[in-house]
Enzyme design. Structure first.
Site, mmCIF file in Angstrom:
data_model
loop_
_atom_site.group_PDB
_atom_site.id
_atom_site.type_symbol
_atom_site.label_atom_id
_atom_site.label_comp_id
_atom_site.label_asym_id
_atom_site.label_seq_id
_atom_site.Cartn_x
_atom_site.Cartn_y
_atom_site.Cartn_z
ATOM 1 N NE ARG A 74 -13.419 5.236 8.853
ATOM 2 C CZ ARG A 74 -12.957 6.057 9.778
ATOM 3 N NH1 ARG A 74 -12.407 5.575 10.872
ATOM 4 N NH2 ARG A 74 -13.044 7.371 9.620
ATOM 5 C CE LYS A 81 1.698 -2.515 9.482
ATOM 6 N NZ LYS A 81 0.475 -2.592 10.342
ATOM 7 C CG HIS A 114 0.872 -0.328 15.633
ATOM 8 N ND1 HIS A 114 -0.508 -0.202 15.622
ATOM 9 C CD2 HIS A 114 1.236 -0.597 14.359
ATOM 10 C CE1 HIS A 114 -0.952 -0.402 14.385
ATOM 11 N NE2 HIS A 114 0.080 -0.635 13.611
ATOM 12 C CG PHE A 155 -5.567 1.266 5.475
ATOM 13 C CD1 PHE A 155 -5.621 1.245 4.089
ATOM 14 C CD2 PHE A 155 -4.541 1.966 6.089
ATOM 15 C CE1 PHE A 155 -4.670 1.908 3.322
ATOM 16 C CE2 PHE A 155 -3.584 2.636 5.336
ATOM 17 C CZ PHE A 155 -3.647 2.603 3.946
ATOM 18 C CG LEU A 212 -6.075 -8.704 7.498
ATOM 19 C CD1 LEU A 212 -7.294 -8.624 8.408
ATOM 20 C CD2 LEU A 212 -6.110 -9.984 6.675
ATOM 21 N NE ARG A 239 -1.679 -1.416 3.745
ATOM 22 C CZ ARG A 239 -1.963 -1.399 5.035
ATOM 23 N NH1 ARG A 239 -3.147 -0.973 5.438
ATOM 24 N NH2 ARG A 239 -1.068 -1.791 5.923
ATOM 25 N NE ARG A 256 -16.318 8.533 11.563
ATOM 26 C CZ ARG A 256 -16.674 7.251 11.564
ATOM 27 N NH1 ARG A 256 -16.843 6.629 12.714
ATOM 28 N NH2 ARG A 256 -16.857 6.602 10.432
ATOM 29 C CB VAL A 315 -9.981 -7.306 11.986
ATOM 30 C CG1 VAL A 315 -9.606 -6.058 11.200
ATOM 31 C CG2 VAL A 315 -10.705 -8.306 11.083
#
Length: 351
Positions: free
Chosen positions: A187, A77, A95, A134, A298, A18, A129, A257
């Site tokens: 989402r 990432k 993260h 993704f 994913l 991506r 929000r 997920v």
């Protein structure tokens, strides 16, 4: 104020195809006065020539480490382990704010170099929000892989595909499969429901109301479960190891997920490592069988669709970079995370 210089880096993870900015949106940034440097990347879904045609500068793979000090390094990432001291402002999914493994190490790299993390997960509006995510495609793919595995039709290693191809693989064979989506109104939950619908499956849908006092027995009555819940504070787990050993468990396929493994916010503390494209499924129990899918990138399996959607959402934020608002909130969250590991206010760089 100097014009914004964005530096779109290559992703070091080999399965990450991506991009946070697609060529069409890169052109809009350049036309608005943004300098956009794009690193060469053989795995990125869009070729470097498309960025050149959009007016971007081209740089070598991994050259962000020597980018001008005012450049804002943009990615998705994790960063490579070096350099040990991070001097730039970085935008990516770090993260690092929920006590995940390696979080403190990453934050201290920023403190060592005077850099700043503007985490995409915490780019939010006034109501908290997320503004660019993704999640839809993560939910869609998580549910799709779970269904294909449950039906014995998941081909490994996984490879990037298109939504049309994946929908064709899912079509039919719905049967009486009893599936559950937790976080169904978000989402990711919406994406999971769309994939299950494509597979001819009408799932049970749980959200906040059903998880406040979660019925684990009812959960275990489902054959397939997709968890899409992302929490920002600890909550009672949805499943524990003891639950997996309950007599009469019908649950056979579990897809997480969210993949908050190792964090106190993990609602499924029944596994300790994620799965990947090469080995997407891990057996958690033998009798009766229970298999786990927990892949933390994913949407890269649908890199074109996921990138186009994400880039469209991120573009307005990049055009308004450094004007406070969402970016200011992101900077505040970075500083809070640094204070939580003992950093002093004077160690922060003015972003």
């Amino acid at each position: 104020m100097n014009a914004l210089h964005l530096w779109l880096r290559h992703e070091t993870r080999t399965t990450e195809r991506r991009t946070p900015v697609v060529p069409a949106d890169a052109r809009r940034l350049v036309e608005s006065g943004v300098t956009l440097t794009v690193e060469e990347s053989p795995q990125r879904v869009f070729p470097i020539e498309a960025y050149e045609e959009a007016g971007c500068r081209v740089a070598g793979t991994g050259s962000w480490v020597s980018a001008p000090s005012d450049a804002v390094v943009l990615g998705l990432k994790e960063l490579p382990d070096e350099p040990a001291a991070l001097t730039h402002r970085h935008i990516f999914f770090g993260h690092a704010y929920k006590q995940q493994p390696g979080a403190e190490t990453l934050l201290r790299r920023f403190l060592a170099g005077g850099g700043t993390l503007l985490d995409l997960e915490y780019l939010v509006d006034d109501d908290g929000r997320r503004l660019a995510a993704f999640g839809y495609w993560a939910g869609y793919l998580g549910a799709a892989l779970a269904v294909l595995h449950h039906r014995g039709r998941l081909r490994t290693p996984l490879r990037p595909t298109s939504k049309e191809e994946l929908d064709a693989e899912l079509a039919g064979d719905g049967g009486q499969l009893k599936a559950l989506v937790i976080g169904a109104l978000g989402r990711s939950g919406r994406g999971a429901r769309v994939a299950l619908e494509a597979a001819g499956i009408e799932p049970t849908c749980w959200d906040l109301a059903e998880t406040r006092d979660l019925d684990r027995h009812a959960l275990l009555e489902h054959e397939l479960m997709v968890n899409t819940v992302l929490t920002t504070s600890p909550v009672p787990p949805f499943l524990t190891d003891k639950d997996l050993d309950e007599p009469g468990r019908r649950l056979r396929t579990l897809c997480d997920v969210t993949c908050d493994v190792g964090s106190p916010m993990n609602v499924l503390p029944v596994y300790d490592t994620t799965t990947d494209w090469t080995e997407p499924v891990r057996r958690l129990r033998e009798r009766p069988a229970l298999d786990l899918i927990a892949i933390d990138n994913l949407p890269s399996l649908l890199p074109l669709e996921a990138s186009v959607d994400f880039s469209a959402a991120l573009l307005p934020m990049l055009l308004e970079f450094e004007t406070g608002g969402a970016w200011g909130r992101g900077l505040d969250r970075f500083r809070q995370a640094c204070r939580e590991i003992g950093a002093r206010e004077g160690e922060f760089r003015d972003a």
